[in-house]
Design an enzyme around this catalytic site. Sequence first.
Site: not given
Length: 422
Positions: A11, A34, A117, A143, A197, A246, A253
């Site tokens: 994100v 990173k 979130t 996303l 959301k 599935g 998330c």
Amino acid sequence: MKLLVIGLGYVGLANALAFSGYHEVVGLDPDTSKIESLNKGIAPLMEDGFQKALEEHPIEVHSSFDELNGRVFDAAILCLPTPSKNDGSCDISYLVDAVIDLENHGIGYSYLVLRSTAVMDTPKIIEEKAKRPGVVISNPEFLSQSTAYEDEVNPKRIVIGTSTKEAENFAKALYKHQIDKGIPVIFTDNVSAQLGKYASNAFLALKISFINEISRLAEATGGDVRAISKIMGLDPRIAPAMLQAGLGYGGGCFPKDVLALIDEGKKRGLDLEIEKASAKTNVIQRQRFLDAVVEALGPQSGKKVALLGLSFKKNTPDVRRSLSIFFATGLLRQGFSLIAYDNLHEAKKEFNKAMPIIKVASTLDEALDGADAIVILNDDPKWSDLTQNQLLGKMKGRHIFDGRNMLDKKDFPEFIFRGIGY
């Protein structure tokens, strides 16, 4: 505008790179590897769009708040994890700590843009910590991992939750580029933005749970859930997205967001029965398939099982709450010999970190060699390329467990084939 993006996961990195085209962006993340990668001009996360965007708009990045002492930004954009606690509630401690760090290091900002979130009380809690009412702009992200950058550049909608007209005007200026492109924008209050959301993710998770429950009925009655999904999906009121039967939803998330929503209801004396049923169905679906594998091969048989597909979905290395971890753990307890494989090198590395006891094959042929059974666990389209002759030439046994309906059983007459819902 001068923007500070705190947290450079999927994100945060998508936000930083998308905004860098028309704002001055500084990124902050405690992961020094990173930061080193970004400083070398190499995107640390594997996804289409990240590398090209970084080359076009390099961003200034830091690994510590100490390096930003005294600097001033128009907004600090919070893109930090909000994991589940043991009781399923949402942990917002990373967000709270970030606000405290901003204060302790004298880092100035006009607004805090909340992209993580987070549960409905979060904006209020953050404003209390910042001691600045009206400072939070709730701007939940929508996303998908593996398409995060594209989703950020061309979102389906932008949601802005504020408590003041000044904050709303600032958000309009922040997103002027997208608004001018005609992207729909919804302006509302902070609580509605955050709840919107959660409601979106819970509904998508519900669609997955619903079709998986129908798949069980299809198996019991002789139906074909693949045809049923097409019948349903062609109704524009339903749509085909998330109607592929599935083994249930996973990743970082849906599981945590459904549990957090249930917990929010519980705190307010509400039983969110639909969400509870969705979470329960999700657990049952994968357990039934695991039980089918054990029953077919025989517990404590020591048979070799090849797990194919280690990330929770295609084109991502993320193994959080992935089926591979669930099945690996369950099958190890039943005494099976396991080998794991994914077409994505990064996914193999992440699985190896999570389950170092299990051998990870370098190639598909290595995974298939001498296996008594294969279990397909994610939706990588490359599994559809598997052929009967290929498997016959490598495998010892004749069992296929296709947890994503990537294959068609009629193409594997020499095998004992178990799919989902047909």
